[in-house]
Design a protein around this motif. Structure first.
Motif, PDB file in Angstrom:
ATOM      1  N   ILE A 183      -1.188   8.350 101.008  1.00 37.55           N
ATOM      2  CA  ILE A 183      -2.367   7.567 100.635  1.00 37.55           C
ATOM      3  C   ILE A 183      -2.129   6.180 101.214  1.00 37.55           C
ATOM      4  O   ILE A 183      -1.186   5.490 100.800  1.00 37.55           O
ATOM      5  CB  ILE A 183      -2.551   7.497  99.109  1.00 37.55           C
ATOM      6  CG1 ILE A 183      -2.772   8.899  98.531  1.00 37.55           C
ATOM      7  CG2 ILE A 183      -3.728   6.587  98.753  1.00 37.55           C
ATOM      8  CD1 ILE A 183      -2.794   8.941  97.007  1.00 37.55           C
ATOM      9  N   ALA A 220      -6.305  10.671  97.593  1.00 38.65           N
ATOM     10  CA  ALA A 220      -6.213  10.393  99.028  1.00 38.65           C
ATOM     11  C   ALA A 220      -7.600  10.384  99.648  1.00 38.65           C
ATOM     12  O   ALA A 220      -7.941   9.514 100.455  1.00 38.65           O
ATOM     13  CB  ALA A 220      -5.325  11.430  99.710  1.00 38.65           C
ATOM     14  N   SER A 224      -7.627   6.642 100.645  1.00 39.07           N
ATOM     15  CA  SER A 224      -6.792   6.495 101.844  1.00 39.07           C
ATOM     16  C   SER A 224      -7.617   6.142 103.084  1.00 39.07           C
ATOM     17  O   SER A 224      -8.708   6.678 103.298  1.00 39.07           O
ATOM     18  CB  SER A 224      -6.003   7.787 102.100  1.00 39.07           C
ATOM     19  OG  SER A 224      -5.159   7.610 103.231  1.00 39.07           O
TER      20      SER A 224
END
Length: 338
Positions: A183, A220, A224
């Motif tokens: 992430i 994520a 991310s």
């Protein structure tokens, strides 16, 4: 379209250095009044030619066009050796009757003509510049053909390839691989410290949620900035060396399934998850037979080329004025101590 003067000046410098490179490469007998750097058989390399070669090599190798003091002496000798070797190799190519690739040279010269056509500066200096470039291209072409001829090594036998494998097993080790999830909270490297602080604070919050059982893949996808975000942060398997050493230092301490604390990287702040680890392993000869053969051929070709140069130097009288080289680091101190 008429070319801008600044652009043409850069072209002129490039071609001037090219012409200088050829002058060093094929020195002719120098007048007695011209200081001599080296004699190679019946050929002479002047100090001016050596200095031109040194300037060209320095510009190619060093960003600031100045070798570090600790490297200067070795670099100067390397340039001197290259000059001598080039003279020897051109003579050897001539002895073997090797001719330049006329078609490629003519195509390259036509490219210069097409590119700079319409510039008054080009037209007024055209003949001189093309002649210098043509000479350089011819010399380079001859040397390329000589090198290709010398390095035309046969394919190895099974026994030779296997022997190479046994002697260089370290070249056939598959490095450790790790399967990672990430992430990444992206931060521009030039951002102020406040932006980095904010990313660290956000990363700590995400890390707490993960520790409490939140799904890594979902977070994520949400947070991310890495290309792997759409895959839930899955980076797949990566070898050591594919990631910054600082990241590997963190990953090395993780057990499979473990998640790291936030770590600062060049692109921002990352949280890493180790999914799997494959230890380094020695690949068998059967797996790398083709690569072992290719490396054997490459080693034999390089050895043949170096052997030719060594033989040419051995049978040719070479004198170099080493006063043009700097002293190696520490040499002066040793001299005083002695």
């Amino acid at each position: 379209m008429t070319m801008r003067p600044a652009y043409f000046r850069r072209l002129w410098i490039t071609l001037a250095l090219t012409a200088a490179g050829f002058a060093q490469a094929q020195p002719s007998a120098a007048p007695a009044r011209e200081p001599v750097f080296a004699t190679v058989g019946q050929r002479t390399i002047t100090v001016a030619e050596y200095r031109q070669a040194l300037a060209v090599a320095t510009r190619k190798k060093y960003y600031h066009a100045k070798p570090p003091e600790a490297e200067l002496a070795a670099f100067q000798r390397e340039v001197g050796d290259d000059l001598v070797n080039r003279v020897l190799l051109l003579e050897e190519a001539k002895r073997r009757g090797i001719r330049p690739d006329r078609e490629r040279i003519d195509a390259a010269l036509a490219g210069y003509e097409a590119r700079y056509k319409g510039s008054r500066n080009w037209e007024s200096n055209r003949e001189r510049m093309l002649a210098a470039v043509a000479q350089q291209l011819e010399a380079d072409s001859v040397l390329e053909r000589l090198e290709r001829q010398v390095k035309a090594v046969r394919e190895p036998s099974e026994r030779e390839a296997r022997a190479y494998y046994e002697q260089h097993k370290e070249l056939f080790v598959e490095p450790e691989q790790v399967k990672l999830g990430v992430i990444l909270l992206k931060v521009d490297p030039s951002s102020p410290q406040a932006a980095w602080n904010a990313a660290h604070e956000e990363a700590r919050g995400i890390h707490k949620r993960l520790a409490a059982g939140a799904d890594f893949a979902e977070l994520a996808k949400l947070h991310s900035g890495d290309l792997s975000a759409g895959r839930g942060g899955d980076m797949g398997y990566v070898h050591r060396g594919m990631l910054p050493e600082a990241v590997h230092a963190v990953v090395d301490k993780l057990a499979p399934g473990a998640i790291s604390a936030p770590v600062q990287v060049l692109e921002g702040v990352a949280i890493l998850r180790l999914d799997d680890r494959k230890l380094a392993r020695q690949r068998s000869f059967d797996e790398v037979r083709e690569r072992a053969g290719d490396l054997w051929q490459r080693a034999e070709a390089d050895a043949a080329w170096k052997s030719l140069i060594a033989e040419l130097r051995k049978r040719t009288t070479i004198r170099v004025d080493e006063s043009h080289f700097a002293q190696p680091p520490g040499a002066a101190a040793k001299g005083r101590a002695g």
